[in-house]
Design an enzyme around this catalytic site. Structure first.
Site, PDB file in Angstrom:
ATOM      1  N   ASP A  89       0.840  -1.199   0.000  1.00 21.84           N
ATOM      2  CA  ASP A  89       0.000   0.000   0.000  1.00 21.84           C
ATOM      3  C   ASP A  89       0.877   1.251   0.000  1.00 21.84           C
ATOM      4  O   ASP A  89       1.773   1.370  -0.828  1.00 21.84           O
ATOM      5  CB  ASP A  89      -0.973  -0.072   1.188  1.00 21.84           C
ATOM      6  CG  ASP A  89      -1.994   1.048   1.217  1.00 21.84           C
ATOM      7  OD1 ASP A  89      -2.956   0.996   0.433  1.00 21.84           O
ATOM      8  OD2 ASP A  89      -1.827   1.977   2.026  1.00 21.84           O
ATOM      9  N   TYR A 145      -2.175  11.138   2.013  1.00 19.84           N
ATOM     10  CA  TYR A 145      -2.947  11.328   0.780  1.00 19.84           C
ATOM     11  C   TYR A 145      -2.913  12.790   0.334  1.00 19.84           C
ATOM     12  O   TYR A 145      -2.806  13.081  -0.856  1.00 19.84           O
ATOM     13  CB  TYR A 145      -4.402  10.893   0.996  1.00 19.84           C
ATOM     14  CG  TYR A 145      -4.558   9.411   1.161  1.00 19.84           C
ATOM     15  CD1 TYR A 145      -4.725   8.579   0.065  1.00 19.84           C
ATOM     16  CD2 TYR A 145      -4.533   8.828   2.430  1.00 19.84           C
ATOM     17  CE1 TYR A 145      -4.865   7.204   0.211  1.00 19.84           C
ATOM     18  CE2 TYR A 145      -4.671   7.456   2.585  1.00 19.84           C
ATOM     19  CZ  TYR A 145      -4.829   6.654   1.474  1.00 19.84           C
ATOM     20  OH  TYR A 145      -4.965   5.294   1.622  1.00 19.84           O
ATOM     21  N   HIS A 194      -7.104  -6.438  -1.084  1.00 19.03           N
ATOM     22  CA  HIS A 194      -6.028  -5.462  -0.942  1.00 19.03           C
ATOM     23  C   HIS A 194      -5.038  -5.825   0.154  1.00 19.03           C
ATOM     24  O   HIS A 194      -3.835  -5.604   0.012  1.00 19.03           O
ATOM     25  CB  HIS A 194      -6.632  -4.082  -0.655  1.00 19.03           C
ATOM     26  CG  HIS A 194      -5.613  -3.008  -0.457  1.00 19.03           C
ATOM     27  ND1 HIS A 194      -4.811  -2.554  -1.485  1.00 19.03           N
ATOM     28  CD2 HIS A 194      -5.231  -2.322   0.653  1.00 19.03           C
ATOM     29  CE1 HIS A 194      -3.990  -1.616  -1.013  1.00 19.03           C
ATOM     30  NE2 HIS A 194      -4.228  -1.460   0.269  1.00 19.03           N
TER      31      HIS A 194
END
Length: 292
Positions: free
Chosen positions: A98, A204, A271
């Site tokens: 990730d 982010y 994921h």
């Protein structure tokens, strides 16, 4: 667990396992996790490697510097190199998932002399990801959560609904309930540390990746159609094919950017493949290490 002050000015909680005399493996987790991403890998690889797994800046009880600019990718790349330096490690195998994988791709491009081998789990190459978010409608749709995470009002929303509700609605519903239930208390403890939610989301907000709205037309970044430098070290990419955020299109064209590439697809994983299918992940890494 050690709390290590790095030369970057950041202190990280770091778990180590194995004999420091053995070859080194550094494990980088992503959002919204911690070193516990690797709870099934560390005991396995500590048998013949010195394993190092930090809680990255902004996560759990590691330092959480204020300001979005403290989370641009160059900062955790610098933390990674400083962490290796702290242990006197010149070259190492880097294993990452990730957001940890995003940092690993950048480190492999910028510090190829330090990274002997690269293992990526469900983390897209930056060129392929940016290209797909613009050009592939399905990936653009799957990436809209990034726009939500960048919303400055998100913390207020989380405060209103509470961390447990945020856990249940934004995270737990995307994974096997039986696998996540034993870990829920650990997640809530880590997320409840002062400043943790904002710090995690700032990863982010600090990213240069552009995520357009579904019907938005944006100017195409020039680097998408220019020559991109290759990742030169032996690289294993393990992909949980049921990932709903990072679609299998992230594997398309990867071999042109990574000449020494091995791809292992795990069809029945999503994921969070390191702990969703740990036996398959460990076997894939073992087989690849033996050949590389």
């Amino acid at each position: 667990m050690q709390h290590i002050a790095l030369s970057t000015g950041i202190s990280l909680d770091v778990v180590t396992a194995g004999d420091p005399a053995h070859p080194a493996m550094i494990f980088l987790h992503g959002f919204p996790e911690s070193h516990r991403t690797w709870r099934h890998q560390l005991p396995e690889f500590a048998r013949d490697h010195f394993c190092i797994a930090p809680d990255q800046r902004g996560f759990a009880r590691s330092d959480k510097p204020k300001g979005v600019d403290q989370y641009t990718p160059d900062k955790p790349v610098a933390d990674l190199i400083a962490l290796a330096d702290h242990f006197g490690i010149d070259r190492f195998t880097l294993v990452a998932h990730d957001w940890g994988g995003a940092i690993a791709w950048m480190a492999a491009l910028q510090q190829p002399g330090r990274i002997e081998r690269l293992v990526i789990l469900n983390a897209p190459h930056p060129l392929i990801f940016q290209r797909s978010v613009i050009d592939d409608p399905a990936q653009r749709a799957a990436s809209q959560y990034i726009r939500a995470f960048r919303n400055p009002e998100l913390e207020s929303h989380i405060d209103r609904i509470g961390l447990e509700a945020f856990f249940d609605t934004s995270f737990a519903k995307h994974v096997d309930p039986a696998l996540i239930a034993p870990e829920k208390a650990a997640y809530l403890d880590q997320w409840s540390q002062p400043g943790a939610i904002t710090a995690m989301l700032n990863w982010y907000r600090a990213s240069a990746i552009q995520v357009p709205e579904m019907d938005e037309v944006i100017s195409r970044p020039a680097f998408l159609d220019a020559r991109f430098p290759p990742v030169t070290m032996p690289t294993l990419v393990i992909w949980g094919m049921q990932d709903r955020a990072l679609l299998p299109c992230q594997l398309e064209g990867l071999d042109a950017l990574v000449p020494n590439l091995t791809v292992v697809r795990i069809e029945d994983a999503g994921h969070f493949v390191p702990w969703e299918k740990p036996e398959a992940v460990n076997a894939a890494i073992r087989d690849w290490l033996a050949a590389n």
